[in-house]
Design a protein around this motif. Sequence first.
Motif, PDB file in Angstrom:
ATOM      1  N   TYR A  32      -1.318  -9.715   8.029  1.00 42.51           N
ATOM      2  CA  TYR A  32      -0.508  -8.913   7.097  1.00 42.51           C
ATOM      3  C   TYR A  32      -1.287  -7.685   6.659  1.00 42.51           C
ATOM      4  CZ  TYR A  32       2.164  -7.879   2.789  1.00 42.51           C
ATOM      5  OH  TYR A  32       2.892  -7.274   1.795  1.00 42.51           O
ATOM      6  N   VAL A  33      -2.554  -7.883   6.289  1.00 40.28           N
ATOM      7  CA  VAL A  33      -3.380  -6.767   5.823  1.00 40.28           C
ATOM      8  C   VAL A  33      -3.475  -5.692   6.898  1.00 40.28           C
ATOM      9  CG1 VAL A  33      -5.731  -6.112   5.187  1.00 40.28           C
ATOM     10  CG2 VAL A  33      -4.681  -8.126   4.146  1.00 40.28           C
ATOM     11  N   ALA A  34      -3.665  -6.096   8.146  1.00 45.95           N
ATOM     12  CA  ALA A  34      -3.807  -5.127   9.233  1.00 45.95           C
ATOM     13  C   ALA A  34      -2.497  -4.407   9.538  1.00 45.95           C
ATOM     14  CB  ALA A  34      -4.325  -5.830  10.487  1.00 45.95           C
ATOM     15  N   ALA A  35      -1.378  -5.119   9.456  1.00 46.90           N
ATOM     16  CA  ALA A  35      -0.098  -4.553   9.871  1.00 46.90           C
ATOM     17  C   ALA A  35       0.606  -3.784   8.765  1.00 46.90           C
ATOM     18  CB  ALA A  35       0.817  -5.665  10.389  1.00 46.90           C
ATOM     19  N   ARG A  36       0.372  -4.152   7.503  1.00 49.27           N
ATOM     20  CA  ARG A  36       1.240  -3.633   6.447  1.00 49.27           C
ATOM     21  C   ARG A  36       0.513  -2.924   5.309  1.00 49.27           C
ATOM     22  NH1 ARG A  36       6.210  -6.624   4.428  1.00 49.27           N
ATOM     23  NH2 ARG A  36       6.621  -4.399   4.172  1.00 49.27           N
ATOM     24  N   GLY A  77      -6.529   0.648   3.271  1.00 46.62           N
ATOM     25  CA  GLY A  77      -7.544   0.746   2.234  1.00 46.62           C
ATOM     26  C   GLY A  77      -8.224  -0.554   1.875  1.00 46.62           C
ATOM     27  N   PHE A  78      -8.056  -1.607   2.690  1.00 49.96           N
ATOM     28  CA  PHE A  78      -8.599  -2.911   2.312  1.00 49.96           C
ATOM     29  C   PHE A  78     -10.118  -2.951   2.341  1.00 49.96           C
ATOM     30  CE2 PHE A  78      -9.853  -7.326   3.566  1.00 49.96           C
ATOM     31  CZ  PHE A  78      -9.603  -7.915   2.340  1.00 49.96           C
ATOM     32  N   ASP A  79     -10.751  -2.248   3.263  1.00 51.50           N
ATOM     33  CA  ASP A  79     -12.200  -2.352   3.400  1.00 51.50           C
ATOM     34  C   ASP A  79     -12.917  -1.947   2.118  1.00 51.50           C
ATOM     35  OD1 ASP A  79     -12.119  -3.361   5.933  1.00 51.50           O
ATOM     36  OD2 ASP A  79     -12.520  -1.459   6.949  1.00 51.50           O
ATOM     37  N   ALA A  80     -12.432  -0.897   1.455  1.00 51.78           N
ATOM     38  CA  ALA A  80     -13.074  -0.460   0.212  1.00 51.78           C
ATOM     39  C   ALA A  80     -12.950  -1.530  -0.865  1.00 51.78           C
ATOM     40  CB  ALA A  80     -12.461   0.853  -0.264  1.00 51.78           C
ATOM     41  N   VAL A  81     -11.796  -2.207  -0.924  1.00 51.90           N
ATOM     42  CA  VAL A  81     -11.613  -3.279  -1.901  1.00 51.90           C
ATOM     43  C   VAL A  81     -12.491  -4.471  -1.547  1.00 51.90           C
ATOM     44  CG1 VAL A  81      -9.945  -4.968  -2.771  1.00 51.90           C
ATOM     45  CG2 VAL A  81      -9.307  -2.564  -2.576  1.00 51.90           C
ATOM     46  N   ARG A  82     -12.584  -4.782  -0.263  1.00 44.82           N
ATOM     47  CA  ARG A  82     -13.426  -5.910   0.169  1.00 44.82           C
ATOM     48  C   ARG A  82     -14.875  -5.682  -0.255  1.00 44.82           C
ATOM     49  NH1 ARG A  82     -16.580  -6.138   4.250  1.00 44.82           N
ATOM     50  NH2 ARG A  82     -15.609  -4.328   5.260  1.00 44.82           N
ATOM     51  N   ARG A 109      15.999  -7.197  -2.933  1.00 46.79           N
ATOM     52  CA  ARG A 109      14.607  -7.455  -2.562  1.00 46.79           C
ATOM     53  C   ARG A 109      14.042  -6.237  -1.838  1.00 46.79           C
ATOM     54  NH1 ARG A 109      17.130 -12.367  -2.135  1.00 46.79           N
ATOM     55  NH2 ARG A 109      16.080 -14.079  -3.241  1.00 46.79           N
ATOM     56  N   LEU A 110      12.853  -5.843  -2.274  1.00 48.82           N
ATOM     57  CA  LEU A 110      12.153  -4.718  -1.664  1.00 48.82           C
ATOM     58  C   LEU A 110      11.057  -5.214  -0.728  1.00 48.82           C
ATOM     59  CD1 LEU A 110      11.632  -2.525  -4.881  1.00 48.82           C
ATOM     60  CD2 LEU A 110      13.476  -2.328  -3.201  1.00 48.82           C
ATOM     61  N   PHE A 111      10.592  -4.315   0.133  1.00 50.01           N
ATOM     62  CA  PHE A 111       9.362  -4.477   0.921  1.00 50.01           C
ATOM     63  C   PHE A 111       9.468  -5.466   2.078  1.00 50.01           C
ATOM     64  CE2 PHE A 111       7.355  -4.156  -3.570  1.00 50.01           C
ATOM     65  CZ  PHE A 111       7.705  -2.818  -3.672  1.00 50.01           C
ATOM     66  N   ALA A 112      10.662  -5.901   2.447  1.00 52.12           N
ATOM     67  CA  ALA A 112      10.752  -6.864   3.548  1.00 52.12           C
ATOM     68  C   ALA A 112      10.210  -6.274   4.843  1.00 52.12           C
ATOM     69  CB  ALA A 112      12.197  -7.312   3.736  1.00 52.12           C
ATOM     70  N   ASP A 113      10.485  -4.999   5.091  1.00 50.74           N
ATOM     71  CA  ASP A 113      10.074  -4.379   6.359  1.00 50.74           C
ATOM     72  C   ASP A 113       9.068  -3.255   6.181  1.00 50.74           C
ATOM     73  OD1 ASP A 113      11.936  -5.966   7.914  1.00 50.74           O
ATOM     74  OD2 ASP A 113      13.507  -4.705   7.039  1.00 50.74           O
ATOM     75  N   THR A 114       9.146  -2.547   5.061  1.00 51.16           N
ATOM     76  CA  THR A 114       8.285  -1.385   4.874  1.00 51.16           C
ATOM     77  C   THR A 114       8.116  -1.133   3.385  1.00 51.16           C
ATOM     78  OG1 THR A 114       7.945   0.930   5.518  1.00 51.16           O
ATOM     79  CG2 THR A 114      10.180   0.284   4.869  1.00 51.16           C
ATOM     80  N   PHE A 115       7.169  -0.261   3.044  1.00 51.72           N
ATOM     81  CA  PHE A 115       6.963   0.175   1.672  1.00 51.72           C
ATOM     82  C   PHE A 115       7.329   1.656   1.575  1.00 51.72           C
ATOM     83  CE2 PHE A 115       4.127  -3.429   2.263  1.00 51.72           C
ATOM     84  CZ  PHE A 115       4.341  -4.167   1.106  1.00 51.72           C
ATOM     85  N   PRO A 116       7.890   2.098   0.442  1.00 48.77           N
ATOM     86  CA  PRO A 116       8.294   3.502   0.319  1.00 48.77           C
ATOM     87  C   PRO A 116       7.118   4.429   0.022  1.00 48.77           C
ATOM     88  CG  PRO A 116       8.883   2.310  -1.671  1.00 48.77           C
ATOM     89  CD  PRO A 116       8.349   1.283  -0.713  1.00 48.77           C
ATOM     90  N   THR A 117       6.101   4.351   0.883  1.00 47.91           N
ATOM     91  CA  THR A 117       4.944   5.241   0.822  1.00 47.91           C
ATOM     92  C   THR A 117       5.001   6.154   2.045  1.00 47.91           C
ATOM     93  OG1 THR A 117       3.573   3.709   2.082  1.00 47.91           O
ATOM     94  CG2 THR A 117       3.581   3.450  -0.319  1.00 47.91           C
ATOM     95  N   PRO A 118       4.251   7.247   2.062  1.00 41.04           N
ATOM     96  CA  PRO A 118       4.296   8.134   3.238  1.00 41.04           C
ATOM     97  C   PRO A 118       4.009   7.432   4.551  1.00 41.04           C
ATOM     98  CG  PRO A 118       3.201   9.232   1.408  1.00 41.04           C
ATOM     99  CD  PRO A 118       3.435   7.809   0.968  1.00 41.04           C
ATOM    100  N   SER A 119       3.114   6.441   4.542  1.00 38.07           N
ATOM    101  CA  SER A 119       2.764   5.735   5.784  1.00 38.07           C
ATOM    102  C   SER A 119       3.624   4.510   6.025  1.00 38.07           C
ATOM    103  CB  SER A 119       1.295   5.307   5.732  1.00 38.07           C
ATOM    104  OG  SER A 119       1.109   4.328   4.709  1.00 38.07           O
ATOM    105  N   GLY A 120       4.415   4.090   5.020  1.00 37.60           N
ATOM    106  CA  GLY A 120       5.162   2.852   5.125  1.00 37.60           C
ATOM    107  C   GLY A 120       4.327   1.623   4.851  1.00 37.60           C
ATOM    108  N   ARG A 121       3.061   1.827   4.491  1.00 34.80           N
ATOM    109  CA  ARG A 121       2.146   0.726   4.206  1.00 34.80           C
ATOM    110  C   ARG A 121       1.828   0.687   2.709  1.00 34.80           C
ATOM    111  NH1 ARG A 121      -1.695  -0.823   8.517  1.00 34.80           N
ATOM    112  NH2 ARG A 121      -0.810  -0.196  10.528  1.00 34.80           N
ATOM    113  N   ALA A 122       1.563  -0.500   2.196  1.00 37.81           N
ATOM    114  CA  ALA A 122       1.082  -0.627   0.826  1.00 37.81           C
ATOM    115  C   ALA A 122      -0.385  -0.211   0.780  1.00 37.81           C
ATOM    116  CB  ALA A 122       1.245  -2.056   0.342  1.00 37.81           C
ATOM    117  N   ARG A 123      -0.808   0.267  -0.400  1.00 39.26           N
ATOM    118  CA  ARG A 123      -2.143   0.846  -0.519  1.00 39.26           C
ATOM    119  C   ARG A 123      -3.014   0.021  -1.468  1.00 39.26           C
ATOM    120  NH1 ARG A 123       0.920   6.554  -1.309  1.00 39.26           N
ATOM    121  NH2 ARG A 123       1.781   5.298  -3.005  1.00 39.26           N
ATOM    122  N   PHE A 124      -4.163  -0.435  -0.959  1.00 36.37           N
ATOM    123  CA  PHE A 124      -5.174  -1.058  -1.809  1.00 36.37           C
ATOM    124  C   PHE A 124      -5.899   0.027  -2.611  1.00 36.37           C
ATOM    125  CE2 PHE A 124      -4.791  -4.469   1.324  1.00 36.37           C
ATOM    126  CZ  PHE A 124      -4.982  -5.615   0.564  1.00 36.37           C
TER     127      PHE A 124
END
Length: 724
Positions: A223-227, A230-235, A578-593
């Motif tokens: 999920y983290v890789a596909a959707r 910014g995860f590495d900075a949080v990790r 329900r939101l976010f089933a397929d995409t997020f309303p961000t420029p990249s379509g991904r959620a941001r950490f």
Amino acid sequence: MVLRDDGGGGIEVRPRQFPTNRGGLCQKGWTAAELLDHPDRLTTPLVRDPSGELRPADWDVALDRIATGLRTVRRDHGRDAVAVFGGGGLTNEKAYALGKFARVALRTRHIDYNGRWCMSSAAAAGLRAFGVDRGLPFPLTDLGRTETLLLVGANPAETMPPLMRHLADQQARGGRLIVVDPRLTATARQADRHLQPLPGTDLAVANALLHIALTEGLIDREYVAARTEGFDAVRRTVAGYWPAEVERLSGVPVADLEETARALGTAGSAVILTARGAEQHAKGVDTVSAYVNLALALGLPGRPYSGYGCLTGQGNGQGGREHGQKADQLPGYRKIDDPAARAHVAAVWGVDPAELPGPGVPAYQLLDSLGTPGGPRALLVFGSNPVVSAPRAARIESRLRGLDLLVVADFLRSETAELADVVLPVAQWAEEDGTMTNLEGRVLRRRALREPPPGVRTDLAVLADLAARLDDPATPAADPEQSGNALGSEQSGNAADPEQSGNAADPGHARDGAGAGRVPDGDRPDRFPTDPRAVFAELRRASAGGVADYAGVTWDRIESSDGVFWPCPDPAGPDTPRLFADTFPTPSGRARFHPVQHRPAAEEVCADYPLHFTTGRVLAQYQSGTQTRRVAALRRAAPQGFVELHPDLAARLGVAEGDEVRVASRRGELRAPARLSPTIRPDTVFAPFHWPGAARANSVTNDAVDPVSGMPEFKICAVRVERA
């Protein structure tokens, strides 16, 4: 709820079966109708006379006094010397009209509202992570179906009791409820696990939970890789939040942290919810972001019966911030400094985009600037009582007293109304039609049961009358900045839409006999409608294409179903429960950490102020108590403020149950009876914020604010306590 005339002129309150509350009401709901004909009800305008007393006046006198005062302030100090302060209990129509009034009729950048002190930190965190702010991106009923529910800084057993039915369903299905709260509240007592951190350490707890999830392999890496991004900075950030170190910092045992992380990470579905306890801090946005990071790392948003959400705190806390009351927003959740957003809304309002003011400042900064050099010198208040509800309240009370003009629209004489130059009596919730939007993003209808009493007008009628007076160059003290500004807002609407046509006059607008001198709706250059249906039609056009798109929402559609979820751009198309089933309303379509670090409270304990102070609500009272303190049953249940102390602390101070104690901070003090309880930490004291005067909790609270959301640090400051 369902309201009915009981046949004898009174109002009967009955529960209504509905997905969110399933027919449940709290004490405040059952007793709400008592205020409709309360002896303290305002039914005539009040104007302060030369002796300093508030005296009854007719509507023309009151409105002319306001218009003349506003013109004088603007002439002498500029447009931004006038400010507007709204409320999270106003209908969508009134919130929209208030934002339009500030920017079109007053042309001031200074508007904000008390909802800034409610969900603003969660809103900012949601926007930067998901690209959208909706309290719950799924229906409330999903809570009853999730396997693990983490509730951070919320006490719905006292603040929203009908919600507890969903939590009971969740536990009855074998689900686990985990509560994070410095107090063993009524909600925490029902939980399977209670984490009791030091106030102000929720962010560290969240980072520790994510640290454990990483260490134990509970992350949903696919999920983290596909959707997400910014995860590495949080990790890297959470690698330093060792559970033992966070136990030392927060007081939460390592075993509780580990069991909580495992309960979330191994569940087939999980929900993380935050509320005011986690959000009302000078680091509230970062704290919510830490829990959003945890939810994203576990792959929760967009999955069935899973995700992150925020519990609202006011009746229209969601809708009240979507359509223009916030200092930096235009309708539809558009940013006021976005040229495309300005062009769209200006076209609906019939003005040049260049005429719209820029962003203002958040609520506390706005109130604290009143009457200061360069700050606003006139304030219009609709649906709020900042004398009781603002942090560092004595300072804000002083600011209000120093204004050239203070106007309050309310139906009871609140503590803020007592300071006003003009008080306007306005309709209550059972006396006007409109819509509200709940924490799920579900737009609901509110139906009028009766006409307002004679002499009372709706807020929409008040705004229309003031706009007409301010725009009429023939009235006294004409403002040269306003002359010739024919605004013509919504006249070019879509006549094919039945909600767009006509402007039925509000029935309470002219019935009081004070109509002389008012400009008829059809002759108003700026056309502020008084019919809420017409206002909602305009709101739909203004929100079209925005994040909170109401274009496809109609009153008929709401009434034919159990409300309509935004975004809903097409009247013939689906809404979005329900939101976010397929995409997020961000420029990249991904959620941001977003990597976030724990930092101390804005004010730490010391030898002079050795205890932590926190605030909250009680079951029988609500917000500043203007309404609930006047209901006999609620007053009996919670007659006065109190200070909650742990028995060990009370023993050290020589305080017994019921003794009056003095709680002092660097900003002020409160005095109230002591209530001893082992459910609070020995290093922390608690007081509810519903009472004015000596028991006013917000005399003590810290006015430090979150740099992103403008949220004040209500939930922690340093105090000393002594027997009074």
